[in-house]
Design a protein around this motif. Structure first.
Motif, PDB file in Angstrom:
ATOM      1  N   HIS A 103      -1.909  10.248  -3.568  1.00  0.00           N
ATOM      2  CA  HIS A 103      -1.405   9.216  -2.652  1.00  0.00           C
ATOM      3  C   HIS A 103      -2.527   8.700  -1.749  1.00  0.00           C
ATOM      4  O   HIS A 103      -2.607   7.503  -1.444  1.00  0.00           O
TER       5      HIS A 103
ATOM      6  N   ARG B  20      -0.218  -6.020   5.433  1.00  0.00           N
ATOM      7  CA  ARG B  20      -0.070  -4.739   4.747  1.00  0.00           C
ATOM      8  C   ARG B  20       1.393  -4.310   4.820  1.00  0.00           C
ATOM      9  O   ARG B  20       1.956  -4.247   5.910  1.00  0.00           O
TER      10      ARG B  20
ATOM     11  N   ILE C  24      -5.101   4.131   8.303  1.00  0.00           N
ATOM     12  CA  ILE C  24      -4.323   3.119   7.589  1.00  0.00           C
ATOM     13  C   ILE C  24      -3.061   2.807   8.376  1.00  0.00           C
ATOM     14  O   ILE C  24      -2.261   3.705   8.676  1.00  0.00           O
TER      15      ILE C  24
ATOM     16  N   TYR D  64       4.532  -1.511   3.442  1.00  0.00           N
ATOM     17  CA  TYR D  64       4.938  -0.249   2.828  1.00  0.00           C
ATOM     18  C   TYR D  64       6.379  -0.425   2.352  1.00  0.00           C
ATOM     19  O   TYR D  64       7.267  -0.722   3.143  1.00  0.00           O
TER      20      TYR D  64
ATOM     21  N   ILE E 254       0.835  -1.196   0.000  1.00  0.00           N
ATOM     22  CA  ILE E 254       0.000   0.000   0.000  1.00  0.00           C
ATOM     23  C   ILE E 254       0.873   1.251   0.000  1.00  0.00           C
ATOM     24  O   ILE E 254       1.851   1.336   0.744  1.00  0.00           O
ATOM     25  N   ALA E 255       0.492   2.221  -0.797  1.00  0.00           N
ATOM     26  CA  ALA E 255       1.072   3.573  -0.805  1.00  0.00           C
ATOM     27  C   ALA E 255       2.511   3.558  -1.308  1.00  0.00           C
ATOM     28  O   ALA E 255       2.768   3.917  -2.458  1.00  0.00           O
TER      29      ALA E 255
ATOM     30  N   ALA F 166      -3.727   4.899  -1.267  1.00  0.00           N
ATOM     31  CA  ALA F 166      -3.632   4.290   0.062  1.00  0.00           C
ATOM     32  C   ALA F 166      -4.961   3.698   0.514  1.00  0.00           C
ATOM     33  O   ALA F 166      -5.013   2.577   1.029  1.00  0.00           O
TER      34      ALA F 166
ATOM     35  N   LEU G  98      -0.997   8.758   7.394  1.00  0.00           N
ATOM     36  CA  LEU G  98      -1.774   7.570   7.048  1.00  0.00           C
ATOM     37  C   LEU G  98      -2.482   7.008   8.279  1.00  0.00           C
ATOM     38  O   LEU G  98      -3.597   6.481   8.175  1.00  0.00           O
TER      39      LEU G  98
ATOM     40  N   ASP H  81      -5.931  -0.139   1.326  1.00  0.00           N
ATOM     41  CA  ASP H  81      -6.411  -0.488   2.663  1.00  0.00           C
ATOM     42  C   ASP H  81      -7.741  -1.235   2.590  1.00  0.00           C
ATOM     43  O   ASP H  81      -7.937  -2.249   3.284  1.00  0.00           O
TER      44      ASP H  81
ATOM     45  N   LEU I 283       2.249  13.578   1.783  1.00  0.00           N
ATOM     46  CA  LEU I 283       1.322  12.897   0.882  1.00  0.00           C
ATOM     47  C   LEU I 283       0.376  13.888   0.224  1.00  0.00           C
ATOM     48  O   LEU I 283      -0.138  14.797   0.865  1.00  0.00           O
TER      49      LEU I 283
END
Length: 566
Positions: A137, A160, A250, A162, A124-125, A141, A245, A145, A133
């Motif tokens: 973005h 999840r 998130i 990054y 994610i992202a 995201a 986030l 999510d 962000l």
């Protein structure tokens, strides 16, 4: 709905195949979809048409044979008919809906487990830690999510992740930008880098360094200073991204560093593995991957002529790492500008000997912010774009998440800031949330009037047969579809389907509420309708939870009520 009909039809098709009247015992795929026109029924299938060629019989003949073998001992179907060249249309009975509604209330219906504990990783992202962000973005995201939440809701185990792009030229440019602003604050003449980052956030970071360290970095070499500012800026901005986030609802299970990947020599090892398979060659002083052997339009550089690794090389190694962690499904959620990147990455995955079908890439188009019909392009703090933080501050988390999901991921999204703040039925998220709150208000009224005294749904059977209105059966039908919507959203990787579903369910409920009284002097009918709307509320709450949006119990304002009744 599909699972119940699929079970009946599968038995009928198997019986037809064994009957010996067909030239083919190879069973066709069984696809069940709602007809385009509601009057044709609840679900339809083209199974007879798919079977016709191998069976060497007309589709309508095969359809008649399937219907002849279809057994429905519990009366699930009110109507079954052949349409057009051989479609089979099915309409469920009222008794089917009453039974499903009871199962919904007992949490037996709608608890899918198609994941069966299989492992899914969603990347994610993965925004470069070189700035705050922006709204694009944010959309990437929240789609990632909600895809994670959808997979969890149907029985997958989700991680999840990054991917932190903390290596390479863009990080050095951040360090140089921060160093230049630091020198400016100290009155030292400094040329700002051509590819630098001009936003005010860089000045703020430079001021923080100056406050903590004074003029310390004027006394060290430029290389040492830039190394420090690169690390300091990257760490600070990554923390900012995590915080933003987090405020957006998130959170991550892991952060994977590109810099650490390189330091562990995983990139070099991955290139050597491809070389041993004959997929790496040298040309013009650079190293190339033979991606054309796997359908890409041209071969791709992995090591430049100056010896520097490309981002593609790191991405190949990163995905090799993912596959070695034994996930059953990999989902990357990227911006639409990565469209041409997908074939080369899948080519590399295949070159490494992995199954490319495990990797799914969801591309997300950009967001156009508007206010009063006019585009909003510039942010107050960044000087270049509107940050996600500014949007969250203005419209709130619920509206932002809901609006980001209101179009298919690969479609452009116009985000109307004024509409997102409006307390009326024009605002889609308000419209759905108000349906949930409205049911709470109905139950509050029922409690005050004594309608619920001594009532426990599980102990005192509600006479659901009192729900005879077409609108009531349609509400039940919508709720029964919830599981199908979740399954479709996961299969197609399309979270907007759940948003559309909730808007449709809320619309059905508001129209029903405005036409019919839930609470009346008829106690039996009142209890049946309370049972109905309580399940509407539960279904909406489950859907909003998956979207990461609050399901409020109260939304008070006379203007709101007037708006929804108008």
């Amino acid at each position: 709905m599909r699972s119940h009909l699929r079970e009946l039809l599968t038995q009928a098709i198997e019986k037809t195949a064994k009957g010996g009247e067909l030239n083919s015992t190879e069973l066709p795929p069984l696809l069940l979809e709602p007809p385009k026109q509601r009057e044709f029924g609840d679900l339809a299938t083209n199974v007879a048409m798919l079977w016709a060629q191998k069976a060497k019989k007309p589709p309508r003949v095969i359809a008649e044979m399937i219907l002849k073998n279809l057994e429905d001992p519990h009366g699930l179907l009110a109507r079954k008919e052949i349409a057009g060249p051989g479609f089979l249309n099915f309409t469920f009975s009222s008794q089917f809906y009453y039974q499903r509604l009871r199962e919904l209330a007992e949490a037996k219906e709608g608890n899918l487990n198609i994941g069966r504990g299989r492992k899914v990783q969603v990347e994610i992202a993965s925004v470069n830690p070189t700035g705050p962000l922006h709204v694009g973005h944010g959309r990437v995201a929240v789609i990632g999510d909600v895809l994670s939440r959808l997979h969890q809701a149907v029985g997958f185990v989700v991680e999840r992740e990054y991917y932190v792009n903390d290596a390479g030229k863009q990080m050095e440019n951040l360090g140089r930008s921060l160093y230049a602003r630091y020198q400016e604050l100290l009155g030292v003449s400094s040329e700002f880098p051509v590819d630098g980052y001009p936003g005010d956030y860089v000045k703020e970071l430079a001021q923080a360094v100056k406050s903590e360290n004074g003029s310390k970095f004027t006394a060290v070499s430029e290389d040492a200073a830039i190394e420090f500012f690169t690390r300091y800026g990257g760490d600070a901005l990554l923390q900012t991204i995590k915080n933003q986030l987090g405020e957006f609802g998130i959170h991550f299970d892991s952060f994977f560093s590109e810099k650490a990947l390189r330091e562990r020599n995983e990139v070099v090892e991955t290139i050597e593995r491809l070389r041993s398979q004959g997929f790496i060659y040298s040309q013009d002083g650079a190293e190339w991957f033979r991606s054309t052997e796997f359908g890409d339009d041209k071969d791709r550089t992995v090591i430049k002529s100056d010896g520097e690794l490309t981002y593609f090389a790191s991405d190949i190694a990163y995905h090799r790492n993912k596959f070695e962690r034994k996930f059953n499904k990999l989902i990357d959620v990227w911006g639409a500008d990565h469209h041409g990147y997908v074939p080369r990455l899948k080519a590399a995955v295949q070159g490494l000997g992995y199954d490319p079908s495990i990797l799914h890439v969801v591309l997300v188009q950009m967001v156009q912010l508007t206010r009063g019909g006019e585009p909003v392009r510039m942010g107050k703090r960044t000087g270049e774009f509107v940050s996600l933080a500014e949007v969250l501050q203005e419209v709130g988390r619920d509206a932002a998440r809901f609006f980001f999901l209101m179009r298919k991921s690969d479609s452009h999204l116009d985000f109307d800031l004024d509409l997102a703040k409006r307390q009326s039925s024009d605002n889609p998220v308000f419209y759905v949330q108000y349906a949930h709150a409205r049911v709470a208000s109905i139950f509050e009224q029922a409690r005050k009037s004594g309608m619920l005294d001594g009532v426990v749904w599980g102990d005192r059977p509600v006479m659901l047969e009192r729900l005879k209105l077409g609108e009531e059966l349609e509400l039940i039908r919508r709720m029964v579809q919830f599981s199908d919507v979740l399954e479709d959203s996961v299969r197609e990787l399309e979270p907007h389907r759940l948003v559309f579903y909730l808007l449709e369910l809320a619309g059905e409920f508001h129209r029903y509420y405005n036409r019919f009284r839930v609470i009346s002097d008829d106690l039996g009918l009142t209890h049946a309708r309370l049972f109905l709307v309580q399940n509407v509320q539960t279904t909406i709450r489950r859907g909003l939870e998956i979207l990461g949006v609050e399901a409020p119990m109260k939304m008070t304002s006379r203007s709101e009520e007037d708006s929804l009744n108008s």
